[in-house]
Design a protein around this motif. Structure first.
Motif, mmCIF file in Angstrom:
data_model
loop_
_atom_site.group_PDB
_atom_site.id
_atom_site.type_symbol
_atom_site.label_atom_id
_atom_site.label_comp_id
_atom_site.label_asym_id
_atom_site.label_seq_id
_atom_site.Cartn_x
_atom_site.Cartn_y
_atom_site.Cartn_z
ATOM 1 N N ALA A 208 14.497 10.812 -0.281
ATOM 2 C CA ALA A 208 13.629 10.139 -1.248
ATOM 3 C C ALA A 208 13.652 10.923 -2.541
ATOM 4 C CB ALA A 208 12.202 10.041 -0.715
ATOM 5 N N HIS A 209 14.178 10.301 -3.592
ATOM 6 C CA HIS A 209 14.290 11.002 -4.866
ATOM 7 C C HIS A 209 14.085 10.108 -6.076
ATOM 8 C CE1 HIS A 209 18.247 9.094 -4.758
ATOM 9 N NE2 HIS A 209 18.303 9.306 -6.054
ATOM 10 N N ARG A 210 14.067 8.793 -5.897
ATOM 11 C CA ARG A 210 13.997 7.902 -7.054
ATOM 12 C C ARG A 210 12.672 8.054 -7.794
ATOM 13 N NH1 ARG A 210 17.766 4.025 -8.056
ATOM 14 N NH2 ARG A 210 19.384 3.789 -6.467
ATOM 15 N N ALA A 211 12.739 7.922 -9.122
ATOM 16 C CA ALA A 211 11.564 8.141 -9.962
ATOM 17 C C ALA A 211 10.413 7.235 -9.563
ATOM 18 C CB ALA A 211 11.930 7.921 -11.433
ATOM 19 N N GLU A 212 10.708 5.986 -9.220
ATOM 20 C CA GLU A 212 9.624 5.057 -8.901
ATOM 21 C C GLU A 212 8.864 5.466 -7.643
ATOM 22 O OE1 GLU A 212 13.422 2.787 -7.489
ATOM 23 O OE2 GLU A 212 12.864 4.226 -9.060
ATOM 24 N N ASN A 213 9.481 6.273 -6.797
ATOM 25 C CA ASN A 213 8.815 6.761 -5.590
ATOM 26 C C ASN A 213 8.173 8.133 -5.775
ATOM 27 O OD1 ASN A 213 9.203 4.551 -3.926
ATOM 28 N ND2 ASN A 213 11.156 5.296 -3.116
ATOM 29 N N VAL A 214 8.932 9.086 -6.311
ATOM 30 C CA VAL A 214 8.431 10.466 -6.307
ATOM 31 C C VAL A 214 7.671 10.839 -7.574
ATOM 32 C CG1 VAL A 214 10.283 11.170 -4.748
ATOM 33 C CG2 VAL A 214 10.550 11.530 -7.212
ATOM 34 N N ASP A 215 7.788 10.054 -8.647
ATOM 35 C CA ASP A 215 7.043 10.362 -9.871
ATOM 36 C C ASP A 215 5.657 9.732 -9.884
ATOM 37 O OD1 ASP A 215 9.211 11.780 -10.677
ATOM 38 O OD2 ASP A 215 9.714 10.524 -12.395
ATOM 39 N N ARG A 217 2.242 9.588 -7.798
ATOM 40 C CA ARG A 217 1.573 10.327 -6.723
ATOM 41 C C ARG A 217 1.171 9.415 -5.564
ATOM 42 N NH1 ARG A 217 -2.761 12.309 -4.167
ATOM 43 N NH2 ARG A 217 -2.900 14.593 -3.900
ATOM 44 N N ALA A 218 0.608 8.256 -5.879
ATOM 45 C CA ALA A 218 0.138 7.359 -4.821
ATOM 46 C C ALA A 218 1.301 6.839 -3.987
ATOM 47 C CB ALA A 218 -0.653 6.204 -5.430
ATOM 48 N N ARG A 219 2.388 6.472 -4.647
ATOM 49 C CA ARG A 219 3.549 5.958 -3.905
ATOM 50 C C ARG A 219 4.166 7.057 -3.039
ATOM 51 N NH1 ARG A 219 6.040 1.009 -5.179
ATOM 52 N NH2 ARG A 219 8.020 1.815 -4.366
ATOM 53 N N PHE A 220 4.284 8.255 -3.597
ATOM 54 C CA PHE A 220 4.880 9.354 -2.834
ATOM 55 C C PHE A 220 4.000 9.667 -1.611
ATOM 56 C CE2 PHE A 220 7.375 13.583 -3.668
ATOM 57 C CZ PHE A 220 8.075 13.379 -2.485
ATOM 58 N N ALA A 221 2.680 9.639 -1.794
ATOM 59 C CA ALA A 221 1.771 9.898 -0.671
ATOM 60 C C ALA A 221 1.893 8.815 0.395
ATOM 61 C CB ALA A 221 0.324 9.987 -1.173
ATOM 62 N N ASP A 222 1.986 7.553 -0.025
ATOM 63 C CA ASP A 222 2.157 6.459 0.939
ATOM 64 C C ASP A 222 3.472 6.591 1.692
ATOM 65 O OD1 ASP A 222 -0.251 5.226 0.453
ATOM 66 O OD2 ASP A 222 0.563 3.717 -0.922
ATOM 67 N N LEU A 223 4.521 6.973 0.974
ATOM 68 C CA LEU A 223 5.836 7.143 1.608
ATOM 69 C C LEU A 223 5.757 8.212 2.701
ATOM 70 C CD1 LEU A 223 9.202 7.315 -0.310
ATOM 71 C CD2 LEU A 223 8.692 8.964 1.482
ATOM 72 N N LEU A 224 5.170 9.347 2.383
ATOM 73 C CA LEU A 224 5.056 10.423 3.370
ATOM 74 C C LEU A 224 4.179 10.003 4.547
ATOM 75 C CD1 LEU A 224 4.632 13.467 0.957
ATOM 76 C CD2 LEU A 224 6.687 12.854 2.240
ATOM 77 N N ASN A 225 3.139 9.250 4.266
ATOM 78 C CA ASN A 225 2.259 8.744 5.319
ATOM 79 C C ASN A 225 3.028 7.831 6.265
ATOM 80 O OD1 ASN A 225 0.191 7.671 6.882
ATOM 81 N ND2 ASN A 225 -1.073 7.052 5.157
ATOM 82 N N GLY A 226 3.819 6.924 5.696
ATOM 83 C CA GLY A 226 4.609 6.022 6.529
ATOM 84 C C GLY A 226 5.632 6.754 7.366
ATOM 85 N N VAL A 227 6.261 7.757 6.787
ATOM 86 C CA VAL A 227 7.250 8.537 7.528
ATOM 87 C C VAL A 227 6.576 9.299 8.669
ATOM 88 C CG1 VAL A 227 8.853 10.471 7.344
ATOM 89 C CG2 VAL A 227 8.840 8.712 5.573
ATOM 90 N N PRO A 244 15.551 18.466 -5.922
ATOM 91 C CA PRO A 244 14.677 19.298 -6.768
ATOM 92 C C PRO A 244 13.589 18.506 -7.476
ATOM 93 C CG PRO A 244 16.964 19.959 -7.042
ATOM 94 C CD PRO A 244 16.987 18.729 -6.178
ATOM 95 N N ARG A 245 13.903 17.291 -7.898
ATOM 96 C CA ARG A 245 12.907 16.456 -8.565
ATOM 97 C C ARG A 245 11.723 16.187 -7.646
ATOM 98 N NH1 ARG A 245 14.011 12.119 -12.325
ATOM 99 N NH2 ARG A 245 12.126 10.900 -12.691
#
Length: 371
Positions: A208-215, A217-227, A244-245
Motif C-alpha cells: 500500500a503506497h498510493r497517495a489516495e490511501n496513505v496520504d 489518515r482516515a483511509r490509511f487507518a481503515d485499510l490497516l483495520n481491514g487488513v 518510504p512514503r
C-alpha cells in the motif's frame, strides 16, 4: 525491416525498470542501438539502482537524479533534462512505459522534437480522473505515435477515444515477459522466506503506497483495520514491505500498526517476486502487483475504488474492494477459496519482441511478426 533505428528508453521507477528489462534485453539480442535515460524518480537504493544490478541490466547512459518533489516541480525538472538528453542523443524513437511522471515528461519532451514516441502499456484506463496516473497515461497516449496496448480491452479503450487503428498494436504486457524470465531465478536465488521464517501459503502479502490511501489518515487507518480483520478471519500474519512514503505517513499520523502486520523494508525484485508467488493472498493498491498476482496464480484483493486492470477481475483473479474494513475482509475471504486456474489475460511472454518488431517495421512490411 529497419535495423538502424535508435531507441531512447526513458524510465524512472521500479515498475518501469522491471517491465522494460525484457525490452532492453531484446534490443541487445537484436543488436539495436539504444540509450537508457533514468530520471531517478525513485530516489532510494532499495527501490532503484539495486534492480539494475540484480537484473543484470546495463547502467543508464543518463541518470537525472530528479528525486521526490511535488508533481509539477518533479515533472518540470524531468521535462527539461529529458529534452536535453534527447537533443544530445537524437534518437528515432523515445520509449516510455506506464503512467508515472517520468512517462509524462518523456512523452512531452519527445513530442516537441523530431522524435517518435512509443507508449508501452497504452490504453489503460481507471476512468478516475482524480488519479494523477490517469492524467499521465491519457496525455501520453494522445501524443504517442505507437500505442502498445497490452490487451484487447486496452486497445478498445483507445478506439473509443478515436485513435487511428494504425497507431494501435496489441502486444501483450511486458510484465509477463519479466515474470517468465525471473520467477525461476527468484526461486533459486531468493532466501527471503527463510530470512523471515515464512511458510508458503501461510501468510498474506500487503502493498500500500498510493497517495489516495496513505496520504489520508482516515483511509490509511481503515485499510490497516481491514487488513487486521483478514488476519483474524484467515488465521494468517501479514507481511508488509513498506514504501518510504507510507512509513513516513504512519509516523506523521501516529497510526498504530496491528501486531499481525510485520513491517519489512522494501524488497529487491527477486525477493518480492518470491514473496508474491508464495503468498496465500495478495492485498495491494498497485496496478503492477495486480498483474503479477494474476500471472503467478495468486488471489488478489485490490484496495482501491477503481482499477485500470479490469482483466484481472474478469478472469476471477482479483476483487476490487476499496478500503472499507468489512469489504476488505470479505473480499479476502472470498479470494482465499477461489480456484487459481484462471487464464492469464496479459499475453504469452513475447510482448517485447512484438514492440520492437513494430518499431522496426518499414512501410514495405506487410505484417508484424515475432522475431
Amino acid at each position: 525491416m529497419n535495423t538502424d533505428i535508435h531507441i531512447a528508453i526513458v524510465l524512472g521507477t521500479r515498475p518501469e525498470i522491471i517491465k522494460l528489462s525484457p525490452v532492453i534485453r531484446e534490443c541487445e539480442r537484436r543488436d539495436l542501438p539504444y540509450t537508457l535515460i533514468h530520471t531517478g524518480q525513485h530516489y532510494s537504493d532499495e527501490l532503484d539502482s539495486v534492480f539494475f544490478d540484480q537484473l543484470e541490466l546495463p547502467e543508464p547512459d543518463y541518470h537525472l537524479d530528479v528525486g521526490s518533489d511535488s508533481h509539477g516541480a518533479q515533472t518540470g525538472k524531468m521535462l527539461a533534462e529529458i529534452e536535453q538528453a534527447l537533443l544530445d542523443v537524437e534518437p528515432d524513437v523515445a520509449l516510455v512505459q506506464g503512467d508515472t511522471n517520468s512517462v509524462l515528461a518523456g512523452a512531452i519532451a519527445a513530442s516537441k522534437l523530431p522524435v517518435e514516441i512509443g507508449h508501452v502499456e497504452a490504453g489503460l484506463r481507471s476512468f478516475d480522473r482524480e488519479m494523477p496516473e490517469e492524467t499521465n497515461r491519457v496525455v501520453t497516449d494522445h501524443v504517442a505515435d505507437y500505442l502498445f496496448a497490452p490487451t484487447d480491452t486496452s486497445a478498445d479503450n483507445l478506439r473509443d477515444e478515436g485513435f487511428d487503428e494504425s497507431r494501435i498494436h496489441v502486444t501483450g504486457n511486458t510484465v509477463v515477459d519479466a515474470v517468465h524470465q525471473h520467477r525461476t531465478l527468484a526461486t533459486e536465488k531468493s532466501t527471503i522466506l527463510d530470512d523471515l521464517d515464512l511458510t508458503p501459503r501461510e501468510y498474506a502479502l500487503l502493498t500500500a503506497h498510493r497517495a489516495e490511501n496513505v496520504d489520508d489518515r482516515a483511509r490509511f487507518a481503515d485499510l490497516l483495520n481491514g487488513v487486521e480483520r483478514i488476519s483474524t478471519e484467515l488465521g494468517v500474519n501479514i507481511v508488509y514491505p513498506i514504501h518510504p512514503r507510507a512509513r513516513n505517513r504512519l509516523d506523521e499520523f501516529g497510526l498504530d500498526v496491528p501486531s499481525c502486520i510485520e513491517l519489512i523494508e522494501p524488497q529487491d525484485y527477486l525477493d518480492f517476486l518470491d514473496l508474491e508467488q508464495a503468498a496465500t493472498v495478495i492485498l495491494t493498491d498497485s496496478g503492477g502487483v495486480q498483474e503479477e498476482a494474476c500471472i503467478l496464480g495468486v488471489p488478489c484483493v485490490t484496495l482501491r475504488d477503481s482499477t485500470e486492470r479490469p482483466e484481472t477481475i474478469d478472469v476471477g483473479a482479483n476483487r476490487l474492494v476499496g478500503i472499507d474494513p468489512d469489504a476488505i475482509r470479505n473480499g479476502a475471504v472470498e479470494m482465499a477459496d477461489v480456484a487459481t486456474d484462471w487464464e492469464n489475460p496479459f499475453g504469452d511472454g513475447n510482448a517485447s519482441k512484438r514492440i520492437l518488431t513494430a518499431l522496426c517495421q518499414s512501410p514495405a512490411d506487410d505484417q508484424q511478426v515475432i522475431q
